[in-house]
Design an enzyme around this catalytic site. Structure first.
Site, PDB file in Angstrom:
ATOM      1  N   LYS A  44     -40.396  25.143 -18.457  1.00  0.00           N
ATOM      2  CA  LYS A  44     -41.808  24.759 -18.546  1.00  0.00           C
ATOM      3  C   LYS A  44     -42.109  24.143 -19.908  1.00  0.00           C
ATOM      4  O   LYS A  44     -42.825  23.135 -20.006  1.00  0.00           O
ATOM      5  CB  LYS A  44     -42.713  25.975 -18.285  1.00  0.00           C
ATOM      6  CG  LYS A  44     -42.687  26.420 -16.823  1.00  0.00           C
ATOM      7  CD  LYS A  44     -43.317  27.786 -16.581  1.00  0.00           C
ATOM      8  CE  LYS A  44     -43.110  28.209 -15.128  1.00  0.00           C
ATOM      9  NZ  LYS A  44     -43.569  29.588 -14.843  1.00  0.00           N
ATOM     10  N   GLN A  88     -46.214  34.849 -17.754  1.00  0.00           N
ATOM     11  CA  GLN A  88     -45.070  34.832 -16.844  1.00  0.00           C
ATOM     12  C   GLN A  88     -44.943  36.189 -16.138  1.00  0.00           C
ATOM     13  O   GLN A  88     -44.888  37.230 -16.775  1.00  0.00           O
ATOM     14  CB  GLN A  88     -43.788  34.515 -17.639  1.00  0.00           C
ATOM     15  CG  GLN A  88     -42.550  34.343 -16.790  1.00  0.00           C
ATOM     16  CD  GLN A  88     -42.580  33.087 -15.905  1.00  0.00           C
ATOM     17  OE1 GLN A  88     -43.046  32.038 -16.327  1.00  0.00           O
ATOM     18  NE2 GLN A  88     -42.095  33.217 -14.688  1.00  0.00           N
ATOM     19  N   ASP A 111     -52.014  28.919 -13.735  1.00  0.00           N
ATOM     20  CA  ASP A 111     -51.219  29.467 -12.630  1.00  0.00           C
ATOM     21  C   ASP A 111     -52.079  29.688 -11.379  1.00  0.00           C
ATOM     22  O   ASP A 111     -51.552  30.023 -10.322  1.00  0.00           O
ATOM     23  CB  ASP A 111     -50.609  30.810 -13.062  1.00  0.00           C
ATOM     24  CG  ASP A 111     -49.091  30.793 -12.971  1.00  0.00           C
ATOM     25  OD1 ASP A 111     -48.543  29.768 -12.526  1.00  0.00           O
ATOM     26  OD2 ASP A 111     -48.474  31.806 -13.349  1.00  0.00           O
TER      27      ASP A 111
END
Ligand code: NAD
Length: 279
Positions: A44, A88, A111
């Protein structure tokens, strides 16, 4: 269905948008030393750097308390230079994942996991949507797979893939069935699917015989085996399906590219170029 080539095109588009918007910041938080998570974070950041997004990679030790993590999230929420925040997952067991996700400012939630964004998707008014489902719909559109009236079957019901992709397919007027670990007869469901999305994390869960001739098959699964990375669908199904994504090189690169798109979208919301619903 080549995700890699399409993802490259999207990344080039994102780079042009970033140049137009000026400074754009993405911050990730990783708690602990899970190997797979560390790989995803590295990918990422590399992708963000490539398109000119300033990215901050915060790594916290596995013993970080929930409150410490919440404090970091609050700091990033208040940081004017940060447009997108990504925590994450999975988090270590002693941390309440839902609580941490709720603490992220929804306008920075790249997200698409915050209840406000998840709720907007459910209501058919998407704001920030998880990257993998957006990547899947983008691939289906690129290959002009008809969705309206199609029978779509999603295997997996996670909050990050299965449920949101089912919602997006429903919004495109597909007739959607969601299967999961307790589905009575998985083969019966999958073999009637015009569009089959498999996101279970089980090697060879879907065999060639479970795929309808001429279907479009999206294999989201990433399984580490001695033979390398494999998906959830037996590659032999490519002979039966009209379209199918490879693993690797299918959904994976699309997820990264669509995360970058989400960062641009979040920046537009924050800068008032797009209207974000009041919390
Ligand atoms: P998850 O573990 O949260 O959910 C798995 C889902 O699969 C569950 O809903 C479960 O009910 C279902 N399932 C498990 N066994 C099943 C069975 N035997 N029959 C039917 N359904 C079954 O996983 P997730 O986060 O949604 O990820 C799924 C897979 O996709 C994993 O392999 C993950 O690594 C991969 N993934 C890939 C990308 C990408 O960009 N390519 C992104 C996210 C996740």
């Amino acid at each position: 269905m080549e995700g890699k080539a399409l993802a490259e095109r999207i990344r080039a588009e994102v780079a042009a948008e970033v140049a137009q918007l000026g400074n754009l910041g993405l911050a990730t938080l990783l708690v602990g030393d899970d190997l797979a998570s560390a790989i995803y974070i590295r990918l990422k950041h590399a992708a963000a750097d490539e398109v000119g997004i300033a990215s901050t990679d915060l790594r916290l030790p596995v013993e970080t308390s929930e409150q410490e993590l919440l404090d970091h999230v609050a700091e990033l929420n208040a940081d004017e230079a940060v447009d997108g925040i990504l925590v994450q997952l999975p988090l270590p067991a002693h941390i309440d994942e839902a609580r941490v996700v709720r603490a992220i400012d929804p306008i920075k939630d790249v997200d698409g996991s915050h209840p406000l964004n998840a709720g907007q998707l459910y209501l058919g008014r998407p704001t920030l949507v998880p990257a993998t489902p957006i990547g899947i719909l983008t691939l289906l559109d690129e290959y002009e797979i008809p969705l309206e009236g199609a029978k779509a079957v999603v295997v997996g019901r996670s909050n990050i893939v299965g449920k949101p992709v089912a919602q997006l397919l429903l919004q495109r007027n597909a007739t959607v069935t969601v299967c999961h670990s307790r589905t009575a007869d998985l083969a019966r469901e999958t073999s009637s699917a015009d569009v089959l999305v498999v996101a279970a994390g089980r090697t060879a869960l879907v065999t060639a015989g479970m795929v309808k001739a001429g279907a479009a098959v999206i294999d989201v699964g990433i399984n580490r085996t001695d033979a390398g990375l494999v998906g959830d669908v037996d590659p032999g199904a490519m002979e039966i399906a009209a379209f199918m994504t490879p693993v690797p090189g299918g959904v994976g690169p699309m997820t990264i590219a669509c995360l970058l798109q989400n960062a641009v979208r979040a920046a537009r919301f924050r800068r008032g170029a797009l209207a974000f619903p009041a919390a």
